[in-house]
Design a protein around this motif. Structure first.
Motif, short mmCIF file in Angstrom:
data_model
loop_
_atom_site.label_atom_id
_atom_site.label_comp_id
_atom_site.label_asym_id
_atom_site.label_seq_id
_atom_site.Cartn_x
_atom_site.Cartn_y
_atom_site.Cartn_z
N THR A 19 3.77 -2.91 0.20
CA THR A 19 4.09 -2.97 1.62
C THR A 19 2.92 -2.56 2.49
O THR A 19 2.52 -3.27 3.41
CB THR A 19 5.30 -2.07 1.94
N GLY A 20 2.35 -1.39 2.18
CA GLY A 20 1.23 -0.89 2.99
C GLY A 20 0.01 -1.78 2.91
O GLY A 20 -0.65 -2.06 3.92
N ALA A 21 -0.31 -2.26 1.70
CA ALA A 21 -1.49 -3.11 1.52
C ALA A 21 -1.33 -4.43 2.25
O ALA A 21 -2.27 -4.92 2.90
CB ALA A 21 -1.73 -3.34 0.03
N LEU A 22 -0.15 -5.03 2.15
CA LEU A 22 0.10 -6.30 2.83
C LEU A 22 0.06 -6.12 4.35
O LEU A 22 -0.47 -6.96 5.07
CB LEU A 22 1.45 -6.87 2.40
N PHE A 23 0.61 -5.01 4.81
CA PHE A 23 0.60 -4.75 6.25
C PHE A 23 -0.82 -4.58 6.77
O PHE A 23 -1.20 -5.15 7.80
CB PHE A 23 1.41 -3.49 6.57
N LEU A 42 -9.62 -2.89 -3.72
CA LEU A 42 -9.32 -1.46 -3.68
C LEU A 42 -8.08 -1.18 -2.83
O LEU A 42 -7.32 -0.25 -3.12
CB LEU A 42 -10.52 -0.68 -3.12
N ILE A 43 -7.87 -1.99 -1.79
CA ILE A 43 -6.70 -1.81 -0.94
C ILE A 43 -5.42 -2.01 -1.75
O ILE A 43 -4.43 -1.29 -1.57
CB ILE A 43 -6.74 -2.79 0.26
N TYR A 44 -5.44 -2.97 -2.67
CA TYR A 44 -4.25 -3.29 -3.46
C TYR A 44 -4.16 -2.49 -4.76
O TYR A 44 -3.13 -2.53 -5.44
CB TYR A 44 -4.21 -4.78 -3.77
N LEU A 45 -5.23 -1.80 -5.12
CA LEU A 45 -5.25 -1.06 -6.38
C LEU A 45 -4.13 -0.04 -6.52
O LEU A 45 -3.46 0.01 -7.56
CB LEU A 45 -6.62 -0.39 -6.56
N PRO A 46 -3.86 0.81 -5.50
CA PRO A 46 -2.76 1.78 -5.64
C PRO A 46 -1.42 1.11 -5.94
O PRO A 46 -0.62 1.65 -6.71
CB PRO A 46 -2.73 2.48 -4.27
N ALA A 47 -1.18 -0.05 -5.33
CA ALA A 47 0.09 -0.74 -5.56
C ALA A 47 0.23 -1.17 -7.01
O ALA A 47 1.30 -1.05 -7.62
CB ALA A 47 0.18 -1.96 -4.63
N PHE A 48 -0.87 -1.68 -7.60
CA PHE A 48 -0.84 -2.07 -9.00
C PHE A 48 -0.63 -0.85 -9.91
O PHE A 48 0.11 -0.93 -10.89
CB PHE A 48 -2.13 -2.80 -9.38
N GLY A 87 2.95 6.83 0.58
CA GLY A 87 1.66 7.40 0.98
C GLY A 87 0.69 6.34 1.48
O GLY A 87 0.05 6.50 2.52
N THR A 88 0.62 5.21 0.74
CA THR A 88 -0.31 4.16 1.16
C THR A 88 0.18 3.48 2.44
O THR A 88 -0.64 3.10 3.28
CB THR A 88 -0.47 3.09 0.06
N LEU A 89 1.50 3.34 2.62
CA LEU A 89 2.01 2.74 3.85
C LEU A 89 1.60 3.57 5.06
O LEU A 89 1.08 3.04 6.05
CB LEU A 89 3.53 2.62 3.80
N LEU A 90 1.81 4.89 4.97
CA LEU A 90 1.45 5.77 6.09
C LEU A 90 -0.07 5.78 6.31
O LEU A 90 -0.54 5.74 7.45
CB LEU A 90 1.97 7.19 5.83
N LEU A 91 -0.81 5.83 5.22
CA LEU A 91 -2.27 5.84 5.33
C LEU A 91 -2.79 4.55 5.95
O LEU A 91 -3.62 4.58 6.88
CB LEU A 91 -2.90 6.04 3.95
#
Length: 200
Positions: A19-23, A42-48, A87-91
């Motif tokens: 969600t956060g990465a796509l946003f 790197l933006i999508y790495l946490p999601a994976f 965490g990534t969404l808020l960040l």
């Protein structure tokens, strides 16, 4: 779901963190930010990473998933997945807000208001759902899923209502350091129409 598609239970964990990465990708594309392929990865790495943690659970049998509340490994996997997702969404909302403010002078007023509104709405929705879940897990168990779904629904309604009211989803930069082509052309509309007709 439990009765007819038990093998699909909690498959959402695989996409929860995106969600956060796509946003952030939506905001960066709207602002015309140049991001290298490495940074995009790197933006999508946490999601994976978050998705990998729940793969062992998703490989379990349908009966296991149907009866599951919290198994020995799933709580840790779930917490890690959820922390990464929230965490990534808020960040990324904070990073998007910062980028929007930096590009403010290059944006039309409507575009700036739209992107700022969407970013603020996503941030506060993420903050509220994170707070509810924290209280549910740590302080008092009151089954927060209905509240989480309500928060997401309200977010979608707010974004849709503003989009409908504004009449469009503006994503274009209107002021650029380079002058627009043919901005000072002396070609009149009549001449242009005549030339177009002959070309056709």
């Amino acid at each position: 779901m439990k009765e007819y598609l038990p093998h699909m239970l909690r498959v959402r964990f695989l996409i929860h963190g995106f969600t956060g990465a796509l946003f952030f990708s939506y905001i960066s594309e709207s602002l015309g930010l140049s991001i290298t392929k490495v940074r995009k990865a790197l933006i999508y790495l946490p999601a994976f990473i978050g998705a990998i943690f729940v793969v062992p659970y998703l490989l379990q049998s349908a009966d296991f998933k149907r009866e599951w509340e919290f198994s020995e490994f799933t709580p840790i996997a779930y917490y890690i997945n959820y922390l990464i997702a929230r965490g990534t969404l808020l960040l990324y909302c904070l990073l998007a807000w910062n980028a929007i403010q930096k590009k403010r002078n290059n944006l039309r007023k409507e575009t700036h208001q739209w992107l700022a509104f969407v970013t603020a709405a996503c941030f506060f929705s993420g903050l509220i759902t994170s707070a509810i879940t924290f209280v549910d897990f740590v302080i008092y168990d009151f089954v927060s899923y209905h509240w989480l779904h309500l928060s997401s629904t309200v977010l979608v309604i707010l974004i849709a209502a503003k989009a409908i009211r504004d009449g469009h989803l503006s994503q274009q930069l209107v002021a650029d350091s380079k002058p627009k082509s043919y901005q000072s052309s002396s070609l009149s509309e009549e001449q242009a129409s005549d030339i177009l007709s002959r070309l056709d």
